[in-house]
Design an enzyme around this catalytic site. Structure first.
Site, PDB file in Angstrom:
ATOM      1  CG  HIS A 194      -2.137  -0.963   0.853  1.00 47.83           C
ATOM      2  ND1 HIS A 194      -2.167  -2.237   1.328  1.00 47.83           N
ATOM      3  CD2 HIS A 194      -3.231  -0.811   0.074  1.00 47.83           C
ATOM      4  CE1 HIS A 194      -3.246  -2.848   0.868  1.00 47.83           C
ATOM      5  NE2 HIS A 194      -3.908  -2.008   0.110  1.00 47.83           N
ATOM      6  CD  GLU A 437      -9.968  -7.279  -1.933  1.00 52.03           C
ATOM      7  OE1 GLU A 437      -8.925  -6.756  -2.339  1.00 52.03           O
ATOM      8  OE2 GLU A 437     -10.719  -6.746  -1.094  1.00 52.03           O
ATOM      9  CG  ASP A 461      -5.601  -7.974  -1.100  1.00 51.31           C
ATOM     10  OD1 ASP A 461      -4.535  -8.263  -0.535  1.00 51.31           O
ATOM     11  OD2 ASP A 461      -6.251  -6.947  -0.837  1.00 51.31           O
ATOM     12  CB  CYS A 508     -10.164  -1.343  -8.624  1.00 51.16           C
ATOM     13  SG  CYS A 508     -10.530  -2.457  -7.265  1.00 51.16           S
TER      14      CYS A 508
HETATM   15  C1  PEP Z   1      -6.667  -4.999  -4.561  1.00 50.47           C
HETATM   16  O1  PEP Z   1      -6.501  -5.817  -3.652  1.00 50.47           O
HETATM   17  O2  PEP Z   1      -6.414  -5.247  -5.761  1.00 50.47           O
HETATM   18  C2  PEP Z   1      -7.178  -3.655  -4.265  1.00 50.47           C
HETATM   19  C3  PEP Z   1      -7.468  -2.824  -5.228  1.00 50.47           C
HETATM   20  O3  PEP Z   1      -7.318  -3.302  -2.963  1.00 50.47           O
HETATM   21  P1  PEP Z   1      -6.084  -2.891  -2.020  1.00 50.47           P
HETATM   22  O4  PEP Z   1      -4.872  -2.744  -2.903  1.00 50.47           O
HETATM   23  O5  PEP Z   1      -6.451  -1.642  -1.334  1.00 50.47           O
HETATM   24  O6  PEP Z   1      -5.979  -4.043  -1.102  1.00 50.47           O
HETATM   25 MG    MG Z   2      -7.409  -5.507  -1.727  1.00 52.48          MG
END
Ligand code: PEP
Ligand code: MG
Length: 586
Positions: A194, A437, A461, A508
Site C-alpha cells: 500500500h 479479491e 490481493d 481496480c
Molecule cells: C486490490 O486488492 O487489488 C485492491 C485494489 O485493494 P487494495 O490494494 O487496497 O488491497
Molecule cells: Mg485488496
C-alpha cells in the site's frame, strides 16, 4: 559513482538530496576537526556521556519492583562501563592527539576493548563484549542524534529531499507527501504494497526493496532516483546529472503529449467504449482526476481517513469527506468500506504492540467491520447521507463467503431503515458491490454476482492470496505474476459471472493501470478499469489503439496456453500488434 537497484515505483525520475531516517544503521562518521574545535568536540563527547548516564538512570528508576534482580544489575554494569577509562577517557586522548571527531574517537577505542573481550577464554567474560557494543551504541546515538535528529526530519519541509528508510508505512507516506517530499527509497517493500500504491497515486517517485538502503546513503548525498528501472545513483558526475535532467524534461514532454487525450473518448478502434475510472486514497486527489480526465472513482480507499490519528473519524467527519468528493466530481464514486488491517494500520501498527503472525489472513476489511459494528455503521450512515450529493456506490472489500456478504447486506438494510426512521435523506438505490479479491470469491463469483449490483476485481490481493505471496514481502516479490494461468482464469471467471448476471465488472488492482495488460484485459471482456489517476491517459492511449473483437479471439488462445513462456510471448505479441499502424496520440 554507485548505482543500486530495487523495485521502481511510479515510472518517474527525481533528483534530490538524501535524508536518512534509520540512524541506527548509519555509518559512523569519520573526519578531523580543526585544532580550535578540539575542545568543543571533547565537550560534545562528555555531554553525550552525561546524557547516556542520565538515560540509563531513568530506565533504572522505571524498572518495576517485582522485576528480577538481573534487570537492575544489567544496567549497573552499563553505568560502570560508562566510567571505564577506555570509554570515558581514552576517546578524549584520541581527540586531542589525532583531532578525530567524537564518534570516530569513541569507535576506535571501543573496537580495542571489544577485541580484548573477544580474546578472553572464559565464555562469561567473553560475552561482555556485547555490553560494550550496547553502551557504545547508546553514546553514539546521543552524539549522532544531536547533529540531525531523525524524528524532527519528518516535521520539516521535505522539498528537494529523498527520504531513505528501512521501511515506510502507508501512514508515513501520507505524512511525507504533505511535507512535499521529492522521492523515497526503502530497504523493504514490494510494488503492490500500500505504501507503493500510495506513492504512485501521489506521484512520488520511489524505489522499494533496495536492500540495506540505509547503509549506502548519507545525509546530503545528491541522488538520482529512477522510479521506472528502480535504480538509485549516488555520486553522479555532471554528464549523468545532465542525462537525468534530460529525462525529466522528456517525461514532462510525454505527459504534455498525453494530455492531448484528456477529452478524447476511451473507445477501441472497433468502436467499443471503455470506462476509465480512478483509484483515490485522499480526498485532495479529486483535483488530479480532472487533470487526467477520469470518468469517476472506481475505488476510494477510505481507510486513509483513519490513519495518522488516535481516534477514528466520527460519522459527521466522514460524511463531510465523502460529500466533498461527491460534490467535486460528476461520475460514479465507488466508496469502499473500511479495509483496515494487514499493512494498513492506523499508525503503521506501532501503537498496538501485539504482532499478528499472518495479518493478511486475519481480521481485516469486512471481517473487521462485521466484528466492530461501531466502525462499520457510522461509515455506512455517512456514505448513505452523502449519497444525496452525487452518484455514490458502496463497495465491500475482501468478501470470502456468502454468509459474510449476507451479514453486510443486512447491516446496510438496517442502517437505511434507521436513517429513514430518523427522517434523514439518502439515495435508497445506492448500488452495493463487492470486491472479488479472495480466490474463494473469484471461483464462486456467480454466487456473489447474483446478490450484488457490481463486482470489482482486486488483483493485488487476488494475486497475493492465490499465489500465496505476501504482497509486502520483497523477498517473494519475484513470484508476483499477473500472467499466472490461475490468475487469468480467475479474472475470466469473474468477468463471465458478471456478464451472466447482467452486472458490471471492473478491475481496480494495479494491473488495471499497467498498459502491458490493457489489451489482455480487453480481450477477456473487461470494459471498466480503475487505476491511479496518473496512469489513465496512457491506458486510454492503449485502448484507442486496440481492436477488441480481434483481441477476444487471441485471448481465448492465451487462456488455453499451457506453457508460461509461450503465454508471455503471446501477450507481448498482443502489445506489439499494430504498433506502426496506429498513431499513439492524435
Ligand atoms: C486490490 O486488492 O487489488 C485492491 C485494489 O485493494 P487494495 O490494494 O487496497 O488491497
Ligand atoms: Mg485488496
Amino acid at each position: 559513482m554507485l548505482a543500486l537497484t530495487g523495485t521502481g515505483i511510479g515510472r518517474r525520475v527525481a533528483i534530490g538530496k538524501a535524508m536518512v531516517l534509520d540512524r541506527s544503521r548509519q555509518e559512523i562518521p569519520k573526519y578531523e576537526v580543526s585544532q580550535d574545535q578540539v575542545h568543543s568536540e571533547i565537550k560534545r563527547f562528555q555531554s553525550a556521556l552525561a546524557r547516556t548516564r542520565a538515560e540509563l538512570r531513568r530506565i533504572q528508576e522505571e524498572i518495576p519492583d517485582h522485576a528480577p534482580h538481573e534487570a537492575n544489575a544489567f544496567i549497573d554494569v552499563h553505568l560502570l562501563m560508562l566510567q571505564d577509562p577506555v570509554i570515558a577517557e581514552q576517546p578524549v586522548r584520541a581527540m586531542e592527539e589525532h583531532s578525530y571527531n567524537a564518534e570516530w574517537a569513541l569507535k576506535t577505542q571501543a573496537d580495542t576493548l571489544v577485541e580484548f573481550f573477544r580474546n578472553i577464554e572464559d565464555p562469561y567474560l567473553r560475552s561482555k563484549k556485547d555490553d560494550v557494543h550496547q553502551v557504545v551504541n547508546r553514546i553514539l546515538e546521543e552524539l549522532m542524534i544531536e547533529n540531525d535528529p531523525p524524528a524532527a526530519a519528518l516535521d520539516g519541509n521535505l522539498a528537494g529531499r529523498v527520504v531513505i528508510a528501512n521501511d515506510l508505512t502507508p501512514a508515513d507516506a501520507v505524512t511525507l507527501h504533505h511535507r512535499g517530499i521529492t522521492a523515497f527509497v526503502t530497504s523493504l517493500g514490494g510494488p503492490i504494497s500500500h505504501t507503493a500504491i500510495l506513492a504512485r497515486s501521489l506521484g512520488i517517485p520511489a524505489v522499494v526493496g533496495l536492500h540495506h538502503a540505509v547503509q549506502y546513503f548519507h545525509n546530503g548525498d545528491l541522488l538520482a532516483v529512477d522510479g521506472q528501472t528502480g535504480t538509485v545513483l549516488v555520486g553522479l558526475d555532471q554528464t549523468l546529472l545532465t542525462e537525468f535532467q534530460q529525462r525529466q524534461s522528456n517525461q514532462a514532454k510525454r505527459e504534455q503529449q498525453l494530455s492531448a487525450l484528456r477529452n478524447e473518448p476511451a473507445i477501441t478502434c472497433d468502436g467499443y467504449t471503455v470506462n476509465l475510472l480512478a483509484n483515490i486514497e485522499l480526498p485532495e486527489e479529486t483535483d488530479t482526476l480532472e487533470r487526467f480526465g477520469a470518468n469517476g472513482v472506481g475505488l476510494y480507499r477510505t481507510e486513509f481517513l483513519f490513519m495518522n490519528r488516535t481516534e477514528p473519524p466520527d460519522e459527521a467527519e466522514q460524511y463531510e469527506a465523502y460529500r466533498d468528493v461527491l460534490d467535486a466530481l460528476t461520475g460514479p464514486i465507488t466508496i469502499r468500506t473500511l479495509d483496515l488491517g494487514a499493512d494498513k494500520q492506523v499508525d503503521g501498527g506501532r501503537a498496538d504492540g501485539a504482532t499478528k503472525i499472518n495479518p493478511a489472513l486475519g481480521l481485516r476489511a469486512i471481517r473487521l467491520c462485521l466484528s466492530e459494528p461501531t466502525l462499520f455503521r457510522p461509515q455506512l450512515r455517512a456514505i448513505l447521507r452523502a449519497s444525496m450529493n452525487g452518484r455514490a456506490r458502496i463497495m465491500i472489500p475482501m468478501l470470502s463467503s456468502l454468509s459474510e456478504l449476507e451479514q453486510a447486506l443486512e447491516i446496510v438494510r438496517e442502517v437505511k431503515h434507521d436513517l429513514a426512521r430518523e427522517g434523514i435523506e439518502f439515495d435508497s438505490k445506492v448500488p452495493v458491490g463487492g470486491m472479488i479479491e479472495v480466490p474463494a470469491a473469484a471461483i464462486a463469483a456467480d454466487l456473489f454476482a447474483n446478490r450484488l449490483d457490481f463486482l470489482s476485481i482486486g488483483t493485488n490481493d487476488l494475486i497475493q492470496y492465490t499465489l500465496a505471496i505476501d504482497r509486502i514481502d520483497d523477498e517473494v516479490n519475484y513470484l508476483y505474476d499477473p500472467l499466472h494461468p490461475s490468475i487469468l482464469r480467475l479474472i475470466n471467471n469473474v468477468i463471465c459471472a458478471g456478464r451472466e448476471a447482467g452486472i458490471p465488472v471492473s478491475l481496480c488492482g494495479e494491473m488495471a493501470g499497467d498498459p502491458d495488460y490493457t489489451r489482455l484485459l480487453l480481450g477477456l471482456g473487461l470494459v471498466e478499469f480503475s487505476m491511479e489517476p496518473t496512469r489513465l491517459l496512457e491506458i486510454k492511449e492503449r485502448v484507442r489503439t486496440s481492436e477488441r473483437e480481434k483481441l477476444m479471439g487471441q485471448t481465448q488462445q492465451i487462456l488455453e496456453c499451457a506453457d508460461p513462456a509461450q503465454l508471455r510471448m503471446m501477450v507481448d505479441q498482443l502489445n506489439r500488434d499494430g504498433e506502426q499502424k496506429y498513431e499513439l496520440v492524435p
